[in-house]
Design an enzyme around this catalytic site. Structure first.
Site, PDB file in Angstrom:
ATOM      1  N   LEU A  87      47.146   6.653   2.574  1.00 52.48           N
ATOM      2  CA  LEU A  87      46.460   6.845   1.342  1.00 52.48           C
ATOM      3  C   LEU A  87      46.836   5.799   0.324  1.00 52.48           C
ATOM      4  CD1 LEU A  87      47.155  10.534   0.878  1.00 52.48           C
ATOM      5  CD2 LEU A  87      45.606   9.522   2.174  1.00 52.48           C
ATOM      6  N   GLY A 132      48.523   8.506   6.266  1.00 48.80           N
ATOM      7  CA  GLY A 132      47.033   8.723   6.270  1.00 48.80           C
ATOM      8  C   GLY A 132      46.518   7.871   7.303  1.00 48.80           C
ATOM      9  N   ASN A 154      55.098   9.539   7.944  1.00 45.38           N
ATOM     10  CA  ASN A 154      56.435   8.977   7.434  1.00 45.38           C
ATOM     11  C   ASN A 154      56.569   9.515   6.110  1.00 45.38           C
ATOM     12  OD1 ASN A 154      54.203   7.507   6.702  1.00 45.38           O
ATOM     13  ND2 ASN A 154      55.447   5.986   5.937  1.00 45.38           N
ATOM     14  N   GLU A 155      55.604  10.615   5.783  1.00 49.51           N
ATOM     15  CA  GLU A 155      56.013  11.100   4.631  1.00 49.51           C
ATOM     16  C   GLU A 155      57.323  11.434   3.719  1.00 49.51           C
ATOM     17  OE1 GLU A 155      53.388  11.815   6.461  1.00 49.51           O
ATOM     18  OE2 GLU A 155      51.533  11.592   5.528  1.00 49.51           O
TER      19      GLU A 155
END
Ligand SMILES: CCCCCCCC/C=C\C/C=C/C(=O)SCCNC(=O)CCNC(=O)[C@H](O)C(C)(C)COP(=O)(O)OP(=O)(O)OC[C@H]1O[C@@H](n2cnc3c(N)ncnc32)[C@H](O)[C@@H]1OP(=O)(O)O
Length: 264
Positions: A87, A132, A154-155
């Site tokens: 994103l 994303g 990997n958020e």
């Protein structure tokens, strides 16, 4: 909803694909008239970060392909070392609520479209593919990844929480156990590590090799009825989409995200 599901595969049988090519600013779509294979190429330098405009074009591209008689579609990148950086951070930095809402809706719509295509899909991952970017590839049915890049959700490493349909997409591909280990630690896998856990199905030497392997995947369906194939795909993926699309929890989650974003 049901009518959409049942009409599409029938309608594609009556449309020709020959000599099709369309290029907008951010996405290029070409269909090889000999093989019937479409290639959708993201081209938003420097890193194909997913902003609203790119998502709208991607969604449109995959939707349009549903009305053409194609053998399958490959999603790839025009960039040398990046598939997609995920994103666009700028979309999440102090956005106007309307823009944030449109952005999140476009992200979810694009995921649903790609996850649900009546035709087979492959991600030819020719570069890094975090967050994303990984989600886009998980929406495809098969992943071929060029060696020595990284992929994963990997958020948590970024201090954010992956929406549950990101998680569901991961769990649709690798085991629940591996998903838990990967997501809680925000793990980015190298290509060979991703291959070992099944996050990618094949590795490739370079983009050309990845595209060739992606094309080969479609020949698995040469002797398969496309409508039976699509309905089977829906049987397997439908519940995930339903949860992602409709639930009350999703709406609350989105409101929460937008609220968080507009306050940062
Ligand atoms: C913010 C709070 C929000 C709260 C709500 C949370 C909701 C959570 C919901 C969803 C989950 C989120 C999913 C995501 O996808 S978040 C984005 C995650 N992406 C990443 O972590 C990737 C970050 N980027 C990288 O790791 C690297 O850039 C790279 C490996 C992709 C490429 O490396 P390299 O080739 O060395 O290039 P540079 O790092 O130098 O980058 C070039 C250029 O591009 C800019 N850039 C990189 N990534 C992004 C991005 N995601 N969005 C926008 N711009 C990006 C980078 O800043 C450089 O710009 P320049 O300095 O102007 O040249």
């Amino acid at each position: 909803m049901a009518s959409k599901i049942f009409v599409r595969p029938i309608s594609i049988a009556f449309n020709a694909f020959r000599n099709y090519s369309s290029s907008s600013k951010l996405v290029d779509v070409s269909i090889n008239d000999k093989t019937g294979i479409a290639t959708v190429t993201m081209q938003r330098p420097p890193v194909n970060s997913l902003n609203y405009e790119l998502l709208i074009e991607l969604n449109g591209a995959f939707q349009d392909l549903g009305s053409k008689k194609i053998k399958g579609a490959i999603l790839t990148s025009s960039l040398k070392t990046i598939f997609s950086a995920g994103l666009d951070i700028l979309e999440m930095y102090k956005p106007k609520p309307e823009r944030a809402n449109a952005f999140w809706t476009s992200l979810q719509d694009t995921w649903i479209t790609i996850f649900n295509t009546p035709y087979p899909t492959v991600a030819a991952i020719n570069g890094h593919s975090p967050a994303g970017g990984c989600l886009l590839s998980l929406a495809c049915e098969y992943r071929v990844m060029v060696n020595n890049y990284t992929i994963g959700l990997n958020e948590t490493k970024l201090g954010i929480v992956a929406p549950f349909w990101f998680v569901a997409s991961m769990k649709n591909t690798i085991s629940n156990r591996e998903s838990e280990l990967a997501l809680t630690s925000g793990r980015l896998y190298k290509t060979d590590e991703a291959f070992k856990v099944g996050l990618v199905d094949e590795t490739a030497e370079n983009k050309e090799d990845a595209l060739a392997k992606a094309e080969k995947f479609f020949s698995r369906f040469d002797a398969v009825n496309p409508i039976a194939r699509f309905l089977t795909k829906q049987e397997l993926r439908g519940k995930i989409v339903k949860v992602g699309r409709k639930t009350f929890i999703y709406k609350i989650f989105r409101k929460f995200q937008i609220c968080m974003m507009t306050r940062i």
